[in-house]
Write a protein that holds these residues in place. Sequence first.
Motif, PDB file in Angstrom:
ATOM      1  N   ALA A  30      -4.033  -0.033   6.064  1.00 53.89           N
ATOM      2  CA  ALA A  30      -4.155  -1.088   5.923  1.00 53.89           C
ATOM      3  C   ALA A  30      -5.030  -0.999   5.074  1.00 53.89           C
ATOM      4  O   ALA A  30      -6.790  -1.584   5.842  1.00 53.89           O
ATOM      5  CB  ALA A  30      -4.140  -2.406   7.393  1.00 53.89           C
ATOM      6  N   ALA A  31      -5.586  -1.032   4.036  1.00 56.11           N
ATOM      7  CA  ALA A  31      -6.758  -1.259   3.371  1.00 56.11           C
ATOM      8  C   ALA A  31      -7.532  -1.948   2.307  1.00 56.11           C
ATOM      9  O   ALA A  31      -8.387  -1.399   3.000  1.00 56.11           O
ATOM     10  CB  ALA A  31      -6.425  -0.004   2.148  1.00 56.11           C
ATOM     11  N   GLU A  32      -7.105  -3.012   2.522  1.00 57.25           N
ATOM     12  CA  GLU A  32      -7.799  -4.693   2.231  1.00 57.25           C
ATOM     13  C   GLU A  32      -8.645  -4.186   4.494  1.00 57.25           C
ATOM     14  O   GLU A  32      -9.385  -5.024   3.863  1.00 57.25           O
ATOM     15  CB  GLU A  32      -6.780  -5.055   2.182  1.00 57.25           C
ATOM     16  N   LYS A  64       2.797   4.269  -7.240  1.00 57.03           N
ATOM     17  CA  LYS A  64       3.038   3.180  -8.815  1.00 57.03           C
ATOM     18  C   LYS A  64       1.726   1.978  -8.282  1.00 57.03           C
ATOM     19  O   LYS A  64       0.713   2.055  -7.729  1.00 57.03           O
ATOM     20  CB  LYS A  64       4.209   2.547  -8.382  1.00 57.03           C
ATOM     21  N   PRO A  65       2.022   1.242  -9.932  1.00 55.96           N
ATOM     22  CA  PRO A  65       0.437   0.330  -9.809  1.00 55.96           C
ATOM     23  C   PRO A  65       1.188  -0.869  -7.888  1.00 55.96           C
ATOM     24  O   PRO A  65       1.953  -1.130  -8.262  1.00 55.96           O
ATOM     25  CB  PRO A  65       0.839  -0.224 -11.058  1.00 55.96           C
ATOM     26  N   ASN A  66      -0.264  -1.659  -7.819  1.00 53.78           N
ATOM     27  CA  ASN A  66      -0.689  -2.702  -7.233  1.00 53.78           C
ATOM     28  C   ASN A  66       0.029  -2.421  -5.395  1.00 53.78           C
ATOM     29  O   ASN A  66       0.352  -2.955  -4.918  1.00 53.78           O
ATOM     30  CB  ASN A  66       0.828  -3.693  -7.360  1.00 53.78           C
ATOM     31  N   VAL A  67       0.067  -0.769  -5.499  1.00 55.39           N
ATOM     32  CA  VAL A  67       0.469  -0.745  -4.255  1.00 55.39           C
ATOM     33  C   VAL A  67      -0.884  -0.369  -2.642  1.00 55.39           C
ATOM     34  O   VAL A  67      -0.863  -0.400  -1.737  1.00 55.39           O
ATOM     35  CB  VAL A  67       1.136   1.206  -3.311  1.00 55.39           C
ATOM     36  N   GLY A  68      -1.970  -1.052  -3.332  1.00 57.70           N
ATOM     37  CA  GLY A  68      -2.855   0.094  -2.834  1.00 57.70           C
ATOM     38  C   GLY A  68      -4.573   0.577  -3.211  1.00 57.70           C
ATOM     39  O   GLY A  68      -5.490   0.601  -2.426  1.00 57.70           O
ATOM     40  N   LYS A  69      -4.217   1.224  -4.147  1.00 54.86           N
ATOM     41  CA  LYS A  69      -4.378   2.754  -4.120  1.00 54.86           C
ATOM     42  C   LYS A  69      -6.373   2.409  -4.146  1.00 54.86           C
ATOM     43  O   LYS A  69      -7.286   3.185  -3.852  1.00 54.86           O
ATOM     44  CB  LYS A  69      -4.243   3.309  -6.148  1.00 54.86           C
ATOM     45  N   SER A  70      -6.404   1.810  -5.403  1.00 54.77           N
ATOM     46  CA  SER A  70      -8.539   1.356  -5.468  1.00 54.77           C
ATOM     47  C   SER A  70      -8.451   0.268  -4.387  1.00 54.77           C
ATOM     48  O   SER A  70      -9.760   0.837  -3.978  1.00 54.77           O
ATOM     49  CB  SER A  70      -8.484   0.264  -6.555  1.00 54.77           C
ATOM     50  N   THR A  71      -7.703  -0.498  -3.368  1.00 50.43           N
ATOM     51  CA  THR A  71      -8.628  -0.487  -2.226  1.00 50.43           C
ATOM     52  C   THR A  71      -8.736   0.513  -1.453  1.00 50.43           C
ATOM     53  O   THR A  71      -9.326   0.653  -0.486  1.00 50.43           O
ATOM     54  CB  THR A  71      -7.226  -1.738  -1.756  1.00 50.43           C
ATOM     55  N   ASP A 122      -0.303  -4.273   7.709  1.00 48.66           N
ATOM     56  CA  ASP A 122      -0.119  -5.636   8.288  1.00 48.66           C
ATOM     57  C   ASP A 122       0.481  -6.869   7.919  1.00 48.66           C
ATOM     58  O   ASP A 122       0.747  -8.181   8.316  1.00 48.66           O
ATOM     59  CB  ASP A 122      -1.984  -6.714   7.016  1.00 48.66           C
ATOM     60  N   GLN A 123       1.830  -6.764   7.541  1.00 48.16           N
ATOM     61  CA  GLN A 123       2.709  -7.818   6.585  1.00 48.16           C
ATOM     62  C   GLN A 123       4.181  -7.587   7.542  1.00 48.16           C
ATOM     63  O   GLN A 123       4.040  -6.771   7.855  1.00 48.16           O
ATOM     64  CB  GLN A 123       2.774  -6.706   5.081  1.00 48.16           C
ATOM     65  N   ASN A 131       1.142   1.923   2.748  1.00 45.22           N
ATOM     66  CA  ASN A 131      -0.397   0.121   2.511  1.00 45.22           C
ATOM     67  C   ASN A 131       0.377  -0.990   3.157  1.00 45.22           C
ATOM     68  O   ASN A 131       1.819  -0.907   2.938  1.00 45.22           O
ATOM     69  CB  ASN A 131      -0.983   0.988   2.096  1.00 45.22           C
ATOM     70  N   LYS A 132      -0.971  -1.454   3.455  1.00 42.70           N
ATOM     71  CA  LYS A 132      -0.448  -3.121   3.390  1.00 42.70           C
ATOM     72  C   LYS A 132       1.125  -2.960   5.351  1.00 42.70           C
ATOM     73  O   LYS A 132       1.718  -4.060   5.253  1.00 42.70           O
ATOM     74  CB  LYS A 132       0.678  -4.154   2.187  1.00 42.70           C
TER      75      LYS A 132
END
Length: 407
Positions: A256-258, A8-15, A231-232, A228-229
């Motif tokens: 943790a893609a970022e 879905k949007p904003n999960v970090g796919k592009s990152t 780190d949270q 993903n994420k």
Amino acid sequence: MISGIVGKPNVGKSTFFNSATLMNVAVANYPFTTINANVGTGYIRVKCVHMELGVKDNPVNSACIDGTRLIPVKMVDVAGLVPDASKGRGLGNKFLDDVRQADALIHVVDSSGSTDEEGRAVPSGTHDPLVDVEFVKKEMVLWVKGLIEKDWARLCRTVESGAAGSPSLVSELTQKLSGLSIRENSIETAVHKAGLKADKPTSWDAEDLYSFSKELLDISKPMLIAANKCDQAPSKELISKLVKELAPAYPVVPCAAEAELLLRRASHAGFISYVPGDSSFQISDLSKITAAQKRALELVKSEVLDPWKGTGVQKAINDAYLSLLKGIVVYPVEDETKFTDKKGNVLPDARIMHLGDTAKDLAYSVHTDLGDSFLYAIDSRTGLRVGADYKLKNNDVLKIVATARKG
Ligand SMILES: Nc1nc2c(ncn2[C@@H]2O[C@H](COP(=O)(O)OP(=O)(O)O)[C@@H](O)[C@H]2O)c(=O)[nH]1
Ligand SMILES: [Mg+2]
């Protein structure tokens, strides 16, 4: 082999995609470098054979950093999917166009639970990513079902007509789904697994079509979950739940893609030494980085690398190609005693092949002519000849011998 990054949007796919495709080592131009903005080159990380063979290598189609071979693979950053996409909501059709070429799916979810089903921000830990895994799977099944249902009555008549030479359901469906990189035997297996009759498609109801589509997707587009994420704070608990509910059918890789993007950028800029997939990094020269950069790197260490033993991005890519798609690495050479190509490059190419592929398949993957004129191959380690049907093994180093080409 292509992997598609879905979710879905904003999960970090592009990152995830941007980190996966950022590499600071020189690799010869691959045919798929820039076809589309959302298509790029990622890398598989494996232990190179050069040390075992006691040689120094100079890779051409891949890179080798201190014994770690990085082999290019094609990846697609797929448009985000929202509930009811199969009914045309959001970028539904763009999503499907992107996903059709993928052989395996890396499904990125927000394991911090801070985005709702549409990708809007919500308080951390309040949205269960398991819900997203289910809805994305369902939307994909509905999409495949929709494709099959088009002209279904006509297809049934053709298959059941009883006329001499009337085509089988499997061959009709193979044709119908030909743009989806789905193989004929996957369709056959899916019919079987769904417990359906291939000679009586008129007896299939909507539920049958749904089960068939689901089986077909599971077989032809194997999927792993990139949680993903991580780190949270809420991630640990939500990831345990994902693993409990989904693995081993859908492997779950904390990511943790970022953090990976930050590490690759820092490495690219020469601030740190870090090979994708490492569980630590070294700062090259403290005087070169700002206090803010140092602090960001310290956070990556304490929140990601130490607790999770890596950012997970490289592990997800490796698992997609090497586990889901059963990839193996093979090194073709021209001189089996020196492990070189015609120009003297040592172990120039590393190729991802499928477990079960043969020596002749390897020849074809290098060049159609080489496949057509294949005589035998020589195993570099033993010096022995192997035939066309020889099943490739991981880390094989092979010379392919072919009939001399005319002209
Ligand atoms: N905390 C955290 N945030 C991330 C991570 N990866 C991506 N993000 C953030 O999530 C948001 C959406 O990222 P993006 O890659 O654009 O998501 P996409 O819509 O799925 O392609 C951005 O604000 C990113 O900075 C991660 O590993 N940890
Ligand atoms: Mg995106």
